[in-house]
Write a protein that holds these residues in place. Structure first.
Motif, short mmCIF file in Angstrom:
data_model
loop_
_atom_site.label_atom_id
_atom_site.label_comp_id
_atom_site.label_asym_id
_atom_site.label_seq_id
_atom_site.Cartn_x
_atom_site.Cartn_y
_atom_site.Cartn_z
N ARG A 591 -5.01 29.30 35.49
CA ARG A 591 -4.70 30.66 36.16
C ARG A 591 -5.92 31.02 36.62
N THR A 596 -0.73 34.43 37.88
CA THR A 596 -0.58 34.33 36.48
C THR A 596 0.80 33.28 36.44
N PRO A 597 0.42 32.15 36.05
CA PRO A 597 1.73 31.18 35.72
C PRO A 597 2.70 32.04 34.76
N SER A 1270 -1.33 31.18 44.04
CA SER A 1270 -0.33 32.15 44.35
C SER A 1270 0.77 31.83 45.24
#
Length: 1649
Positions: A591, A596-597, A1270
């Motif tokens: 990340r 943010t995964p 992203s």
């Protein structure tokens, strides 16, 4: 009703035995507690019941429930010991406060091993080995229930190993609480169940009328019993309990309703909220993009505005205007803009809107609040609404307290903001000046939350009485034990029976009060309180009236929960836990701040049922999965997550304990014993004892052969001096082995003081010798090496031992088979062919004759003392009167022929060369030393020798001397050079010759040329270098790399195994730097190709495993690399040839009988006093563990230099790293990438290819290289993270190799600085912006777009204005910009099939201009440190944490001024950098500048500090950061006055100063004193002189040193020390004198150590 706390009526003496009061901090008190505790009768009754059956003890707070549990723990612990049962006792407490409190109680009152566990210890990161260690170490585990639940689900613990399970506050076992889940999922399903003991004061949690009836109470109690499989037990007879357990007197305090409603102000606050809420929405709508993170920012901002608005209105209604104003202040203090005003992004703009909202709210509130409204208790304050009636009444209660007694009062409020606001307000008012007020809230993300650390500190202050009134939320209701708490106030009413019972139970002092504040006329509050009371009575009646002998209610039927079970470990996963595991797995994926995964859930509805489809991030093991249809969306989500977890486990990314796997362990696992031995391996702290490899080339057994001819390999040694008239004899090296070509054909430079000798080694074929020649050659070598550098005799008259000649046949030194070679002189003949070698047998035979002569003399005197009386009796005396004849011990020579003769003294064995005949002297001449009148008397008394020819003239002889290290050019002074001063030393015969006079009859002539003797002094250094090269060649053979087109020289390998500690002109540091990059690149390529499905985080973890120092150390030790390391300076005095006796032996005290040291972990230490590198006579030496790892990296670097990547890979393979780079793997990777997706954005790719200067064969590689993670949220299926992982190592090796080649004379430290300046994200970001790579970036983050845009703007401005470039250096670039440069490099590498030259050809122009030593700019703090160090000043650094900011304060005390600079930033490094930049400017204005590269290229270091002649006036303004200058005091003539006074004109206390009187001790002490006071470092000045006696004779050389110290008041003190024979001792003398003077002046107290 009077709310004044009661008097301090004491409890019965026996009450001191209650468990919580028994907590003592020290061991003695703990033992006393353990011994004195005696249980009460009701505790014994409950204990006996609990030991018979599972029990829920319902007892009042303070009744000693914990001690009953302790009694059970002790009893069951005793049984476990007797049975040798490894079972566990688990104590569960619902909060961290309770865990720590109960842990202390159990630890004090039992002798069992106890440990505590809670979330802040990151136990969720533990694996099976961590838990195995804990369960094998401790018998009692105190933990929060979630810890136990997780460990049971992961199968780290099993219910079958638990013998006693205790539930504190067991009333929480309802609903889906972890208590309930533990029982339902594991206890009721386990065939082996532990004993259950529950503790509570309120077995039912209920609101209002929910438990008002007996039936309802009975149902809830039965449900609790079923869940815990235990029977409730309550003590009916309360007579004893009432005696010991305090019961607070309940008091109701009424307050009036508020007359002032603040309607207008609340309306205004509402309008402000609507205004800023609309502004946030408008700001979002004005953006040209709508990324998901922008939507999150808007949602969070609106939520923040809403929460703050509610808080302000609540404080206004409940507390009044003053508290509402304080609430706005609290919120405002917590808002810090993350970026400066010059760099705003969308998040910063939203946060600024929120801050403006708070500021306007505060202004609106303050407008209604006049400045004089400070009297909170006045009637006007209440009437005008400044303070609510409720708060006024609370103040009245506080004012009624008897402050002459110790006050401890808890005030319970409903909201965190209430506790914080009232706590802060009451801290400020005068009416409570004698009481200390604080507040306590729980953790969380709100502005009112406190950290766990702050909570503990606040509670401790309250316990100690340093806080008298504590405002708190329900966080302090359960379990908090303060025996001195005399009053509990419910500012806000309790909402449940449990809350009422628990909060009332906090009043632990006898005669305490429980005050409930009620609004007069408020029927709702009255009814709530009535219902709570009624429910409490119903609950207690039901508990007391239960049949104690009845059976436990029917066991709870095990719920049929859909679970996933792992057979190999027993780990289980339930549907409710599966959602958390999915988020935990995503949290472990790579990340950054822009991505943010996290999983995405989509729901489909069909016929009233729900189907959930889960989509994981692209770097997960799989992307999408659809779950089964369920009756609601919540269950559908859980079922989908459960199926996803099953799939992840099957794919191997969840281990068998259902924990996410970051990286699998290395294939070569080691056993537990080996792991213990390698703890700390590869670190600087760890020291290890290792042996030294034997040089096989110098080994042999031929010296023992007595029959037949011996054939040896010959290597001719030729010495050529740069002074033409200075001649050295050639030598030949004879040994049994054929040397490697680069060792046998070699040129070595040897450096003397004023000349240089070039030694040339060349092979000269086989040399055959018979046994007689071998023996004579050995005697030649033994005589001269022992005579020149050792000793030929042992024993003396003074010692009482008979003098023995060591070269007699029965006393000769033993030749070791591990060190066997000959060094023999060669004849000097101009006609001799260059490759031919003719041994000078005449010199060898003459030496043999001299040895025989000495042996005969000492043999004849073996049985009597005649040797000392007439050593020359065999010399004819008839010729004694012949003029011009000199009588030596073994021959007569003409006086003209004695010059330059080589002689050996018959009485000492010392070898001399004759300089001249002293014609005007004889043995009857006066002797220089006291106690002897003549030479004749000296030899008679000293040695017992009676001179037979005392009339002969004395001979002037030149002493032999110790060998010197001639391998360093630092001692060489080039003829005519004026740049360096010659250094003298009184004990250096090469620089200050020491001559002696001796009677000729004591000297034996050896017919050996003087050139041979001169060559002997060159041989130790020459042979040491050859032996080192032989060792390097031996290592090369072990590695076994062979290539037709390249080779790795022995010299390069020697450099790789030579440390800085060796004090050579080369070391492994440069090669280590290169080897680090080569290893990183090779491992990265290997992992990238071998694991195509691993994400960047897994690849990085694997790489860290393989390249870490511990792994390298392991590989190196397995290959015995440590035995080859050269880690100590060459000491010629300890170096010996075969047949030489060492004068400086170091006996082995290592406790190891063999040459090799066992690798069993016994010979490892972290003792700082251990001497590194110095070997004993067996070759054992201590080595720093990290040195072994560094050597492995340097060896890789050496092979890369000599043979390229293939050679480096061969070393890695030899070490055991298992790194392979095959072309087939590259082609498979390219093939799989090509099939990943449909190629899009061809136009973008073509434009970017032109910018890069490379046309990709596989276009998808470039597309992947510019895709940020992203972008996955917009439907992307790949990102650049893997390529960035690879490209990072690619650019690292390319740049390091470029610097290594271009700057060959740059020292390793500067080379590291150059690499750091080039290989960093900021530099790569500038490359990206310079070539406009960022416009092609594919992403889905609005924050990222904002920050890139702002950075590009600042970058363009900085390029236009060079003056702002230094400020731009402090601006951190978005990491993504540097990442895409690295990912493009990785893409080109794969597309070019690992062609590094191709990649460098493309990136060299992109990276231009490449920094050079001349253009290198150090970071400001680093530059300031070096400037202060070089100029002799101390830099004082302090950092202060200010919530989320750090204040750095840097100060430097110059000779005339104190400079101070301050700066703030989000982290320490940035704050120190800003302050350092300002301080550097200040110092430059005062005339200081830093020359960064004064020592580059091996030049003379000289002065790094430059002081300008003109000093500018200082500018004292500092617009952002603070600046302080303390101007110098007026100069004083008496330095003592200045030293005795501090800044306030007072005499400061003297400091204790330990001073070692050994060499270097005084200088170290005065350095430490200056560092403590921040005085400038003193300067020394030394002068070389020569003492003279009264008769005018010159004595030995000596040094006199002076010391000058400058003080902050511009005064200085200069003192001169005593004369000393060496320079360092003279410096110590001056320093010690200064210390005594400073002691006289009162600044220190010297403590001699």
């Amino acid at each position: 009703m009077d709310a004044s706390p009661p008097g301090t009526s004491k409890r019965p003496a026996e009450s001191a035995e209650e468990e919580e009061e028994e907590l003592q901090p020290d061991a003695k008190k703990q033992k006393r507690c353990f011994a004195e505790f005696e249980p009460r009768s009701y505790q014994l009754t409950v204990f006996e019941v609990a030991m018979r059956r599972n029990t829920i003890a319902v007892l009042d707070t303070g009744a000693g429930k914990t001690m009953i549990a302790v009694m059970m723990i002790k009893e069951i612990g005793k049984e476990l010991r007797m049975k040798e049962d490894r079972g566990l006792i688990v104590f569960l407490a619902p909060t961290v406060h309770l865990v720590t409190q109960q842990y202390e109680v159990i630890k004090v009152h039992t002798d069992l091993k106890v440990a505590d566990y809670y979330g802040e210890k990151r136990i969720d990161q533990w694996d099976e080995k961590n838990w195995e260690k804990e369960t094998s170490t401790y018998q009692v585990m105190v933990m929060t229930p979630q810890i136990l639940l997780d460990s049971l689900r992961r199968a780290f613990l099993s219910m079958s190993v638990v013998r006693l399970l205790i539930f504190d506050e067991c009333h929480r076992a309802t609903g889906n609480h972890p208590y309930t889940r533990i029982m339902k999922e594991f206890y009721h399903k386990s065939p082996e169940r532990p004993t259950i003991f529950g503790m509570t004061a309120s077995p039912i949690i209920g609101k209002g009328k929910s438990v008002s009836s007996a039936t309802e109470c009975e149902d809830k109690l039965s449900e609790l019993e079923r869940i815990l499989d235990a029977k409730i037990y309550a003590v009916v007879d309360r007579s004893e309990m009432d005696l010991y357990v305090p019961s607070a007197t309940e008091v109701n305090i009424y307050y009036d309703s508020d007359l002032f409603t603040h309607h207008c102000l609340k309306t205004k606050l509402g309008l402000l909220f609507n205004k800023f809420d609309a502004a946030v929405i408008s700001l979002s709508s004005s953006r040209s993009h709508h990324y998901s993170d922008s939507e999150d920012i808007v949602r969070r901002s609106r939520m923040r505005l809403s929460k703050w608005h509610v808080k302000f209105c609540y404080c206004l209604d409940e507390l009044g205007l003053i508290c509402a104003s304080e609430a706005t202040t609290i919120c405002s203090e917590k808002i810090r803009l993350p970026y400066s005003a010059a760099c705003k992004d969308f998040a910063a703009e939203c946060l600024e809107l929120c801050k403006s909202f708070v500021e306007e709210c505060r202004n609106s509130v303050n407008e209604c609040l006049p400045q004089e409204a400070k009297d909170l208790g006045g009637p006007e304050a209440k009437k005008l609404g400044y303070v609510s009636s409720k708060l006024c009444k609370l103040m009245c209660i506080f004012q009624s307290f008897d402050t002459s007694r110790e006050i401890r009062c808890l005030v319970f409020v409903e909201r965190k903001i209430t506790a914080k606001v009232i706590g802060r307000i009451f801290e400020k008012i005068n009416i409570l000046s004698n009481l200390k007020v604080s507040y306590l809230t729980g953790g969380g993300s709100s502005v009112d939350a406190l950290t766990q650390k702050t909570q503990k500190e606040t509670l401790e202050l309250f316990r100690l009485g340093k806080v008298n009134i504590l405002f708190t939320t329900d966080v302090a209701e359960e379990g908090l034990h303060i025996p001195e708490c005399s009053c509990v106030i419910r500012f806000d009413l309790p909402k449940t029976v449990r809350s009422y019972v628990q909060s009332k139970g906090r009043a632990r002092q006898f005669g305490s009060q429980y005050i409930i504040m009620l609004e007069r006329g408020n029927t709702q509050q009255r009814n709530l309180l009535f219902d709570i009371m009624k429910s409490r009575h119903s609950m207690m009646d039901a508990s007391f009236n239960r049949d104690q002998d009845a059976l436990i209610p029917k066991a709870l039927s095990c719920e049929e929960i859909n679970t996933y079970h792992v057979d190999s470990t027993g780990a289980t996963l339930t549907v409710d836990a599966s959602v958390g595991l999915i988020y935990k797995y995503c949290d472990k994926l790579p990340r950054d701040k822009y991505f943010t995964p996290r999983p995405v859930f989509q729901f489909d509805v069909c016929s009233g049922t729900y189907e959930c489809t889960i989509t994981l991030p692209a770097n997960a093991a799989f992307r999408t999965l659809a779950g089964p249809f369920c009756r609601n969306s919540h269950l559908a989500k859980q079922q989908a997550c459960l199926e996803a977890c099953k799939r992840l486990h099957q794919l191997g990314v969840l281990d068998d304990h259902l924990n996410p796997i970051i990286v699998e362990p290395m294939e070569s696992e080691v056993d537990e014993k080996t792991k213990q031995n390698t703890a700390g391996a590869g670190t600087t702290k760890r020291k290890e004892l290792h042996g030294t490899s034997i040089i096989r080339a110098t080994s042999g057994t031929w010296a023992y052969q007595k029959i037949g001819a011996i054939t040896l390999q010959g290597y001719k040694i030729k010495f050529v001096c740069n002074h033409v008239n200075y001649k050295y004899s050639g030598f030949i090296l004879l040994l049994d082995a054929i040397l490697d070509e680069d060792v046998g054909c070699l040129d070595i430079d040897l450096y003397l003081v004023d000349k240089m000798v070039k030694a040339n080694i060349s092979p000269c074929g086989l040399i055959e010798m018979d046994n007689k020649q071998i023996e004579r050659a050995k005697i030649f070598q033994e005589l001269f090496f022992n005579g020149l550098f050792g000793k030929l005799f042992k024993g003396s008259k003074s010692s009482g031992q008979k003098r023995e000649f060591l070269l007699k046949s029965n006393k000769r030194p033993t030749w070791s088979s591990s060190n066997m070679y000959l060094l023999l002189p060669l004849k000097t003949s101009d006609q001799q062919h260059q490759d031919e070698a003719h041994i000078n047998w005449d010199a060898i035979d003459a030496t043999f004759s001299a040895v025989e002569f000495i042996s005969i003399i000492y043999t004849s005197g073996a049985e009597s003392d005649q040797l000392w009386k007439n050593p020359v009796s065999f010399v004819s005396r008839n010729d004694s009167d012949e003029s011009g004849v000199i009588h030596l011990a073994n021959k007569l020579l003409h006086v003209q022929s004695v010059k330059d003769l080589v002689v050996v003294a018959i009485h000492t064995g010392k070898i001399y060369t004759v300089l001249d005949v002293v014609t005007d002297s004889s043995a009857c001449s006066s002797f220089d030393a006291p106690g002897f009148a003549t030479y004749k008397e000296y030899f008679s008394k000293k040695y017992g020798i009676v001179l037979q020819l005392p009339g002969q003239p004395l001979l002037l002889l030149k002493h032999s001397h110790n060998p010197y290290n001639l391998l360093s050019s630092s001692s060489y002074i080039e003829a005519g050079s004026a740049t360096k001063k010659r250094k003298f030393s009184a004990n250096d015969p090469m620089k200050s010759p020491n001559h002696v006079r001796m009677p000729p009859e004591l000297l034996i002539h050896i017919d050996v040329p003087l050139d041979v003797i001169k060559s002997f002094y060159l041989l130790p250094s020459l042979m040491y270098r050859m032996e080192s090269l032989m060792l390097a060649g031996q290592l090369r053979k072990e590695i076994g790399y062979h290539s037709a087109c390249s080779s790795v020289s022995s010299a390069l390998i020697l450099e790789a195994i030579t440390t800085l500690r060796s004090c050579e002109e080369f070391s492994l540091e440069r090669l280590e730097l290169l080897g680090d990059s080569v290893l990183k690149y090779a491992v990265s390529c290997h992992l990238f190709l071998k694991y195509p499905d691993n994400h960047e985080g897994q690849l990085s973890a694997r790489r860290s495993q393989l390249v870490c120092n511990a792994t390298l150390h392991k590989f190196a030790v397995q290959r015995n690399l440590q035995s080859y390391i050269r880690d100590a300076p060459f000491d010629p005095r300890r170096w010996v040839v075969p047949g030489q006796i060492s004068l400086h032996p170091v006996p082995c005290k290592c406790g190891v009988d063999t040459l090799d040291v066992p690798l069993d972990g016994q010979h490892v230490s972290e003792d700082k006093s251990i001497v590194i590198g110095k070997a004993c006579d067996r070759g054992h030496r201590w080595i720093c563990s990290k040195t072994i790892s560094d050597c492995a990296e340097a060896l890789i670097g050496a092979y890369y230099v000599g043979g390229g990547l293939s050679a480096a890979l061969a070393v890695m393979k030899w070490l055991g790293a298992g790194i392979t780079l095959e072309l087939e793997m590259v082609e498979d990777t390219i093939r799989s990438l090509s099939l990943k997706s449909q190629l899009t954005k061809l136009d973008e790719i073509e434009i970017l290819e032109k910018k890069v200067g490379y046309e990709f064969k596989t276009k998808h590689l470039l597309l992947e290289a510019i895709t940020h993670a992203s972008h996955l949220e917009l439907g992307g299926i790949f990102c650049y993270q893997r390529l960035e992982f690879l490209g990072d190592s690619v650019l690292d090796i390319l740049i390091t190799w470029h610097l290594f080649q271009q700057h060959k004379n740059v020292d390793p430290g500067e080379l590291t600085d150059l690499r750091s300046a080039l290989v960093n994200n900021d530099n790569f970001a500038q490359v990206a912006v310079k070539h406009k790579f960022q416009v092609h970036l594919l992403h889905g983050s609005g924050l990222l777009l904002e920050q890139i845009t702002e950075y590009v703007k600042l970058y363009d401005e900085a390029r236009k204005d060079e003056q702002t470039s230094s400020q731009n250096n402090l601006l951190k670039a978005p990491k993504v910009l540097g990442d895409i440069v690295e990912s493009i490099a990785g893409a080109i590498l794969i597309d070019s099939k690992l062609d590094l030259d191709k990649v460098w050809g493309i990136f060299e122009p992109l990276l231009s201009p490449i920094v050079t030593p001349e253009s290198l700019e150090l970071p400001p703090f680093r530059e300031l440190l070096e400037l202060c160090s070089c100029s002799g000043y101390f830099l004082n650094v302090s950092c202060i944490d200010e919530e989320d900011m750090v204040l750095a304060v840097l100060d430097v005390q110059l000779k005339d001024v104190l400079l101070v600079r301050r700066a703030r930033d989000k982290n320490r490094k940035a704050a120190k950098g800003k302050a350092a930049l300002l301080l550097l400017k200040d110092m430059e204005e005062r005339g200081f500048s830093h020359s960064r590269h004064g020592s580059k290229g091996g030049q003379d270091g000289g002065q790094v500090l430059h002081v300008k002649q003109s000093v500018k006036n200082l500018d004292f303004h500092a617009p952002v950061e603070d600046c302080e200058f303390t101007q110098p005091m007026k100069l004083t003539e008496d330095v003592g006055v200045a030293l005795l006074l501090n800044d306030n004109g007072r005499s400061p206390p003297a400091v204790d100063l330990p001073v070692k009187l050994t060499k270097g001790g005084p200088r170290a002490a005065i350095y430490n004193l200056c560092k403590r006071f921040h005085w400038p470092i003193p300067s020394f000045d030394s002068k070389l002189g020569r003492s003279s006696s009264d008769d005018g004779k010159k004595g030995a050389f000596s040094f006199i040193s002076s010391i000058t110290m400058h003080f902050p008041d511009s005064s200085f003190l200069k003192l001169t020390g005593e004369s000393r024979s060496d320079k360092k001792s003279s410096l110590d003398s001056a320093a010690l004198l200064m210390l005594y003077e400073l002691e006289r002046l009162g600044r220190c107290k010297i403590q001699e150590v």
